[in-house]
Design a protein around this motif. Structure first.
Motif, PDB file in Angstrom:
ATOM      1  N   ASP A  10      -0.333 -10.278   4.228  1.00 16.91           N
ATOM      2  CA  ASP A  10      -0.833  -9.522   5.376  1.00 16.91           C
ATOM      3  C   ASP A  10      -0.552 -10.323   6.645  1.00 16.91           C
ATOM      4  O   ASP A  10      -1.329 -11.169   7.047  1.00 16.91           O
ATOM      5  N   ILE A  56       4.806   6.343   8.247  1.00 18.72           N
ATOM      6  CA  ILE A  56       4.604   6.282   6.795  1.00 18.72           C
ATOM      7  C   ILE A  56       4.236   4.857   6.393  1.00 18.72           C
ATOM      8  O   ILE A  56       3.308   4.636   5.607  1.00 18.72           O
ATOM      9  N   LEU A  57       4.962   3.882   6.968  1.00 14.94           N
ATOM     10  CA  LEU A  57       4.638   2.478   6.682  1.00 14.94           C
ATOM     11  C   LEU A  57       3.242   2.124   7.176  1.00 14.94           C
ATOM     12  O   LEU A  57       2.500   1.398   6.504  1.00 14.94           O
ATOM     13  N   LYS A  59       0.635   4.133   7.535  1.00 11.14           N
ATOM     14  CA  LYS A  59      -0.356   4.735   6.643  1.00 11.14           C
ATOM     15  C   LYS A  59      -0.528   3.889   5.379  1.00 11.14           C
ATOM     16  O   LYS A  59      -1.643   3.651   4.919  1.00 11.14           O
ATOM     17  N   TYR A  60       0.595   3.410   4.830  1.00 11.47           N
ATOM     18  CA  TYR A  60       0.544   2.569   3.636  1.00 11.47           C
ATOM     19  C   TYR A  60      -0.204   1.258   3.925  1.00 11.47           C
ATOM     20  O   TYR A  60      -1.032   0.822   3.130  1.00 11.47           O
ATOM     21  N   ALA A  61       0.091   0.644   5.078  1.00 12.22           N
ATOM     22  CA  ALA A  61      -0.555  -0.630   5.418  1.00 12.22           C
ATOM     23  C   ALA A  61      -2.063  -0.458   5.582  1.00 12.22           C
ATOM     24  O   ALA A  61      -2.841  -1.288   5.101  1.00 12.22           O
ATOM     25  N   TYR A  62      -2.493   0.604   6.230  1.00  8.80           N
ATOM     26  CA  TYR A  62      -3.927   0.828   6.390  1.00  8.80           C
ATOM     27  C   TYR A  62      -4.589   1.191   5.059  1.00  8.80           C
ATOM     28  O   TYR A  62      -5.728   0.820   4.812  1.00  8.80           O
ATOM     29  N   LYS A  63      -3.865   1.909   4.214  1.00  5.58           N
ATOM     30  CA  LYS A  63      -4.420   2.270   2.904  1.00  5.58           C
ATOM     31  C   LYS A  63      -4.643   1.022   2.049  1.00  5.58           C
ATOM     32  O   LYS A  63      -5.610   0.930   1.302  1.00  5.58           O
ATOM     33  N   LYS A  64      -3.745   0.042   2.186  1.00  4.34           N
ATOM     34  CA  LYS A  64      -3.860  -1.213   1.425  1.00  4.34           C
ATOM     35  C   LYS A  64      -4.698  -2.259   2.148  1.00  4.34           C
ATOM     36  O   LYS A  64      -4.750  -3.411   1.725  1.00  4.34           O
TER      37      LYS A  64
END
Length: 91
Positions: A10, A56-57, A59-64
């Motif tokens: 991160d 899209i990236l 959204k993935y980063a916030y989801k993880k």
């Protein structure tokens, strides 16, 4: 002893790198398609799509739960958007 890595799980640098890499790849694909197909004479929407890949990236980063990586992706999105507008208005 493990060295200090700027590309830890991160980090802002990881987000900035990914946020610049993926739109750049999409940009080159658009350029190749543009040379081979006459349909894509108005390419503005395709270039905006290249910048939208970062969403899209993001959204993935916030989801993880990768807050620092998301900040890097947002920074890269602004850089890509400024490049797009510079390219658009200096044609």
């Amino acid at each position: 002893m493990r060295g200090i890595s700027i590309f830890k799980k991160d980090s802002v640098w990881l987000g900035l790198g990914a946020g610049l890499f993926f739109p750049a790849v999409a940009f080159f694909i658009v350029e190749i398609i543009k040379k081979n197909l006459i349909i894509f004479q108005k390419d503005d929407l395709l270039y905006i799509g290249c910048v939208a890949i970062n969403m899209i990236l993001l959204k993935y980063a916030y989801k993880k739960d990768m807050e620092q990586t998301a900040k890097g992706i947002i920074s890269a999105t602004f850089v890509c958007a400024f490049i797009f507008f510079y390219y658009k208005f200096n044609k």
